[in-house]
Design an enzyme around this catalytic site. Structure first.
Site, short mmCIF file in Angstrom:
data_model
loop_
_atom_site.label_atom_id
_atom_site.label_comp_id
_atom_site.label_asym_id
_atom_site.label_seq_id
_atom_site.Cartn_x
_atom_site.Cartn_y
_atom_site.Cartn_z
N CYS A 331 25.77 -12.42 15.38
CA CYS A 331 25.12 -13.73 15.36
C CYS A 331 24.16 -13.83 14.18
O CYS A 331 24.55 -13.67 13.04
CB CYS A 331 24.44 -14.01 16.70
SG CYS A 331 23.83 -15.70 16.92
N LEU A 332 22.89 -14.06 14.44
CA LEU A 332 21.89 -14.14 13.37
C LEU A 332 21.83 -12.83 12.59
O LEU A 332 21.58 -12.82 11.38
CB LEU A 332 20.52 -14.47 13.98
CG LEU A 332 19.32 -14.54 13.06
CD1 LEU A 332 19.56 -15.47 11.90
CD2 LEU A 332 18.09 -14.98 13.84
#
Length: 595
Positions: A331-332
């Site tokens: 994700c991030l």
């Protein structure tokens, strides 16, 4: 003789019922008093002007409806027809002529699966009327021709949120399951529900407990894969996991998790731990555990996280003697990994031999449902809120994500805890979801503006990190992108666009399910399958159309892929045996920091 088809009516103690009802009312009065007291004591200027973009979008939508009289008229006619059919159905049933009744749609909504909804004709009328009205308003919400795309999405989100909030199961006097529970418990469920409500209302806010937060302990029930912290700085602790095989692949694996959550989503329990499984495949696995920042970290920026990730790579080399490594970003953490690869490429650093991206957005043109919270006005309002403390409270961010799935992540718990009076069930995934982290103000502002608002990461030299312009198009590192079909946080059409930015070989895999369940899909269980297409087509839908479905976890495919970048084996590496000494046991100290 009693009709066996009739259910026996539970015995009710009228005195106990009255006592519990009175106690529940007194607890409710305490809650209201606490709520009003908090409102009166709150400074008038707290929070600034706030964000009114949803109100503006609704106002524009209302005016815009006047320009679509045909669509509105059709929606009205459909509602009238549906309600007429419902009343005909109800009347014929009441007259004992059910076989002549016109049909009504089957109820498939899981909110109303309890048998109590089917036992009373009144609740059937109530429920079907609600569903008819829901269809009506959702149809009008989609009548948005003439509005900007962002206003249309905001208006639709607001209307859908109101529809969900007004569902009859969310209120005790319109939920037959609650009526039944009151009878069965003599009203004790209402007392327990009000106690739960008071306990969850802390510091002027209602924090709905999704799970029993006392049922788990880090290092005991979750985040249990054996390992040691071998490196630590202001932003991270680096965990090296203990090998379980005599030989290991020469190139170690570094996992870069998102700092929007804690790392142990990949190490919940032994049976569903990606970390444990990756170690068992013969990998030397390192995990970054990010600090839970507070006001002293207010000025930390995105490039500080990048430099911290590079320091973790240096530490992996010191611990293993191997400069080359394979990297995984989630994700991030994947967004950071891509930015770091571009930075290293610009610096002539080629130590990363393969990169894996779990549900990672790099092109933010299609950011998903979270887009309704992302406008210049909303980001500006959020920045003002972060000025005071120097960070964004993770619980506030969690509340925003929960609103995107309000029926599953808000109202279902509201009914269970406060109306039915149940205790929250222990669930490792929900424990992790509730174990939130903060966001440093400078970093979060940079991330929202450069990624979501301006989509700079996808543009060459649009972002400069540590004095170096970066270009994802120059990354030629072999990459493995795994996304999930039902992801509403990082929609797979968007992640597919990001995968096409690289200039090196890319393997794109699409898993079933969503952002978490599709990734935490243990190879031993193979609960969800995945799609594979060796060709990276120009269009995402064309890719899926030509893809082959595999009824196994994508973990198997990834393991075969990553093995190609570390074919040589060496003796297993024990944490602390290299240049880095042991600082402490996994899971470390940063992960234990609470909001």
């Amino acid at each position: 003789m009693q009709n066996p088809a009739l259910k026996p009516i539970p015995s009710v103690d009228p005195i106990l019922l009255q006592t519990n009802m009175t106690q529940a009312m007194l607890l409710w009065q305490r809650f209201v008093a606490r709520l009003l007291g908090n409102a009166m004591n709150k400074p008038a200027n707290e929070g600034g002007q706030g964000d009114n973009s949803f109100a503006e979008a609704i106002a524009k939508w209302g005016v815009n409806l006047l320009l679509h009289p045909t669509a509105v008229m059709q929606a009205n006619m459909d509602l009238f027809n549906n309600q007429t059919q419902l009343w005909q159905h109800t009347t014929t049933r009441a007259l004992g002529l059910g076989h002549l009744s016109p049909g009504v749609p089957d109820i498939t909504d899981k909110r109303f699966k309890h048998p109590a909804w089917q036992e009373h004709q009144f609740t059937e009328v109530l429920l079907q009327s609600y569903l008819n009205m829901s269809t009506y308003w959702r149809t009008l919400a989609q009548t948005a021709g003439g509005l900007s795309a962002q206003d249309a999405k905001k208006a639709e989100f607001f209307i859908n949120s109101m529809i969900d909030a007004l569902a009859p199961n969310n209120y005790s006097h319109t939920n037959p399951q609650v009526w039944q529970t009151i009878v069965e418990t003599n009203g004790e469920n209402l007392v327990k529900g009000m106690e739960n409500l008071l306990n969850d209302f802390q510091d002027g806010q209602l924090r709905i407990r999704m799970t029993d937060m006392k049922a788990f302990e880090l290092g005991r029930d979750i985040a249990t894969t054996p390992g040691k912290v071998v490196f630590k700085n202001e932003l991270l602790e680096l965990i090296q996991y203990t090998p379980t095989t005599a030989k290991v692949r020469q190139r170690p694996v570094l996992i870069v998790p998102p700092w929007i959550n804690k790392y142990y989503i990949l190490d919940l329990r032994e049976k569903n731990s990606f970390v444990k499984w990756a170690v068992d495949q013969g990998n030397t696995v390192f995990m970054i555990s990010w600090v839970n920042p507070d006001s002293q970290h207010r000025d930390l920026n995105f490039e500080d996280y990048m430099q911290a990730a590079i320091s973790a790579m240096d530490a992996v080399e010191a611990a293993t003697g191997e400069r080359d490594l394979n990297v995984i970003g989630y994700c991030l953490g994947g967004t950071l990994t891509a930015a770091t690869l571009a930075y290293l490429k610009a610096k002539g650093d080629d130590r990363v031999k393969s990169a894996t991206f779990f549900t990672t957005l790099l092109d933010f043109a299609e950011p998903g449902e979270i887009e309704v919270f992302l406008s210049e006005a909303q980001v500006g309002s959020l920045e003002k809120r972060m000025e005071k403390d120097g960070y964004l409270d993770g619980k506030d961010m969690g509340a925003a994500f929960n609103m995107l799935r309000s029926n599953d992540l808000i109202w279902s718990f509201f009914v269970n805890l406060y109306l039915l009076g149940n205790d929250p069930m222990p669930f490792d995934l929900l424990y992790w979801n509730s174990d939130s982290t903060r966001m440093p103000a400078a970093m979060h502002s940079f991330y929202l503006r450069n990624m979501y608002l301006n989509n700079c990461l996808s543009k060459p030299d649009c972002i400069t990190l540590s004095g170096t312009p970066i270009d994802l198009g120059k990354i030629d590192t072999p990459a493995y992108f795994v996304s999930t079909h039902d992801d509403h946080i990082a929609p797979w059409h968007g992640t597919y666009k990001g995968a096409k930015l690289f200039s090196g070989p890319v393997r794109f895999v699409l898993g079933q399910s969503g952002h978490i369940a599709g990734i935490v899909n243990p190879a031993a269980a193979n609960k969800y399958g995945h799609w594979i297409n060796e060709e990276l087509c120009d269009d995402a839908d064309d890719w899926l159309f030509a893809a082959n479905k595999v009824d196994l976890s994508w973990w198997h495919d990834w393991n075969s892929w990553v093995a190609k970048f570390s074919e040589t084996e060496v003796d297993a590496r024990i944490p602390g045996a290299g240049k880095l000494k042991i600082i402490g046991d996994a899971p470390g100290t940063y992960v234990r920091q609470k909001v």
